[in-house]
Motif scaffolding. Sequence first.
Motif, mmCIF file in Angstrom:
data_model
loop_
_atom_site.group_PDB
_atom_site.id
_atom_site.type_symbol
_atom_site.label_atom_id
_atom_site.label_comp_id
_atom_site.label_asym_id
_atom_site.label_seq_id
_atom_site.Cartn_x
_atom_site.Cartn_y
_atom_site.Cartn_z
ATOM 1 N N UNK A 85 41.585 39.280 41.686
ATOM 2 C CA UNK A 85 41.304 38.037 42.399
ATOM 3 C C UNK A 85 42.348 37.759 43.472
ATOM 4 N N UNK A 86 43.619 38.038 43.163
ATOM 5 C CA UNK A 86 44.682 37.833 44.139
ATOM 6 C C UNK A 86 44.475 38.736 45.347
ATOM 7 N N UNK A 87 44.121 39.987 45.106
ATOM 8 C CA UNK A 87 43.862 40.919 46.202
ATOM 9 C C UNK A 87 42.695 40.443 47.050
ATOM 10 N N UNK A 88 41.621 40.002 46.404
ATOM 11 C CA UNK A 88 40.453 39.503 47.132
ATOM 12 C C UNK A 88 40.822 38.299 47.991
ATOM 13 N N UNK A 89 41.645 37.420 47.448
ATOM 14 C CA UNK A 89 42.088 36.238 48.178
ATOM 15 C C UNK A 89 42.860 36.616 49.436
ATOM 16 N N UNK A 99 45.017 39.952 32.971
ATOM 17 C CA UNK A 99 46.012 40.361 33.960
ATOM 18 C C UNK A 99 45.391 41.236 35.047
ATOM 19 N N UNK A 100 44.495 42.142 34.648
ATOM 20 C CA UNK A 100 43.790 42.956 35.629
ATOM 21 C C UNK A 100 42.914 42.080 36.521
ATOM 22 N N UNK A 101 42.277 41.094 35.910
ATOM 23 C CA UNK A 101 41.425 40.192 36.663
ATOM 24 C C UNK A 101 42.241 39.377 37.659
ATOM 25 N N UNK A 102 43.437 38.934 37.244
ATOM 26 C CA UNK A 102 44.302 38.187 38.154
ATOM 27 C C UNK A 102 44.655 39.021 39.383
ATOM 28 N N UNK A 153 53.652 40.188 36.526
ATOM 29 C CA UNK A 153 54.072 39.953 37.909
ATOM 30 C C UNK A 153 53.400 38.774 38.596
ATOM 31 N N UNK A 154 52.494 38.075 37.913
ATOM 32 C CA UNK A 154 51.786 36.938 38.518
ATOM 33 C C UNK A 154 51.928 35.722 37.612
ATOM 34 N N UNK A 155 52.206 34.574 38.209
ATOM 35 C CA UNK A 155 52.361 33.335 37.445
ATOM 36 C C UNK A 155 51.757 32.204 38.250
ATOM 37 N N UNK A 207 38.295 31.137 44.177
ATOM 38 C CA UNK A 207 39.192 32.209 43.733
ATOM 39 C C UNK A 207 40.384 31.632 42.977
ATOM 40 N N UNK A 208 40.988 30.568 43.512
ATOM 41 C CA UNK A 208 42.118 29.938 42.829
ATOM 42 C C UNK A 208 41.702 29.394 41.467
ATOM 43 N N UNK A 209 40.548 28.757 41.393
ATOM 44 C CA UNK A 209 40.093 28.199 40.118
ATOM 45 C C UNK A 209 39.812 29.306 39.105
ATOM 46 N N UNK A 210 39.269 30.421 39.569
ATOM 47 C CA UNK A 210 39.030 31.543 38.662
ATOM 48 C C UNK A 210 40.346 32.139 38.175
ATOM 49 N N UNK A 211 41.312 32.267 39.083
ATOM 50 C CA UNK A 211 42.621 32.776 38.683
ATOM 51 C C UNK A 211 43.268 31.850 37.664
ATOM 52 N N UNK A 212 43.180 30.527 37.932
ATOM 53 C CA UNK A 212 43.782 29.571 37.008
ATOM 54 C C UNK A 212 43.115 29.640 35.643
#
Length: 326
Positions: free
Chosen positions: A190-194, A184-187, A49-51, A168-173
């Motif tokens: 991080x998205x929720x934290x953002x 995927x769990x980490x994404x 669900x995340x890209x 956060x964006x750099x970690x997600x990337x």
Amino acid sequence: MGVHSIIASATLVNTSSNPPPTAPNRPAPDLNWLAEVREFAPPLRLDAPIWMREVDVKSGPVIPCGEKHPYCEMSLVVEGSGTEYIEGEEAQHSPGYLFLIGPGVPHWVRVEQYPVHAFTVFFLPGILLELGPLGDGAVLLRRLTMRQTIHDRVLRLPPALRRKVETCFRQMWGEFKTRPLGWELRLRSLLTDLLVSVVRWEHKRGKSALGDRLPEDWQKLERALAHVRSHFSEPIYAADLARATGVSETRLKVLFEQTLGIPWTKFLQGYRVHQAAAMLCLPGRNVTNVALACGFEDLGHFIKVFRKFMGTQPSAYARGPHPAGS
């Protein structure tokens, strides 16, 4: 990743090889671009669900192109400046600006200073509802999907928050690009934290458009989603769902379009496919039995819908390994 492949789906664009200087009061461009908006389709599915996309363009020109998509989008400008056009409005942006875009919103950017470096994350609206439709997930989703002006969608972050958001964006990337165990769990984390960080910052400034309570439409949506969760294995018709929700069939359609950005029928299909995918991971599960258990009355229809959402046949999904997006 090459520059041309980045440009192909990036929303940062330029109209000439010699871009003009930033002009805060420049008139908006001819709105004919709205008629040329193209659908952008990153490979998002219920199981992926995340890209993400990193845009890194050293110089122009970049072919202008308006875009829209049925997903939520957040973009951070790291380098470069220009003008963002969202529907019929415009706003200036520069490093440290954050874009918040909901499903179906056409947007376009004129780059005015290179190099351009930005990170974008796209995600299915429903991912936030896993936190609870009447809880924090609904609040975060409303922040993206509610009707708002461009100044609520293009945010100038203060230095401390900008550093946190960029990290956060750099970690997600990094997670998305390298895909280590648990990426995927980490994404999601991080998205929720953002999102939480941005909404809390807005709330402290007293400028959040979100109230303390969910509006009536979202309370009705909760009833609709609760009915789907309880009865997804049974036939569900518009009249049934509208009655359980306490609205007319016409209002039911509008409710889903305005809150989730998708028709209620598509949400129901997605929920059933998601449940079917979970069942197919269990040993000894038969595709036909799973289809019937998840409310599909026709095997051919189930296979077609499953493939549309998951990108593969249910029999192949059951064998694994499961696809994780491109």
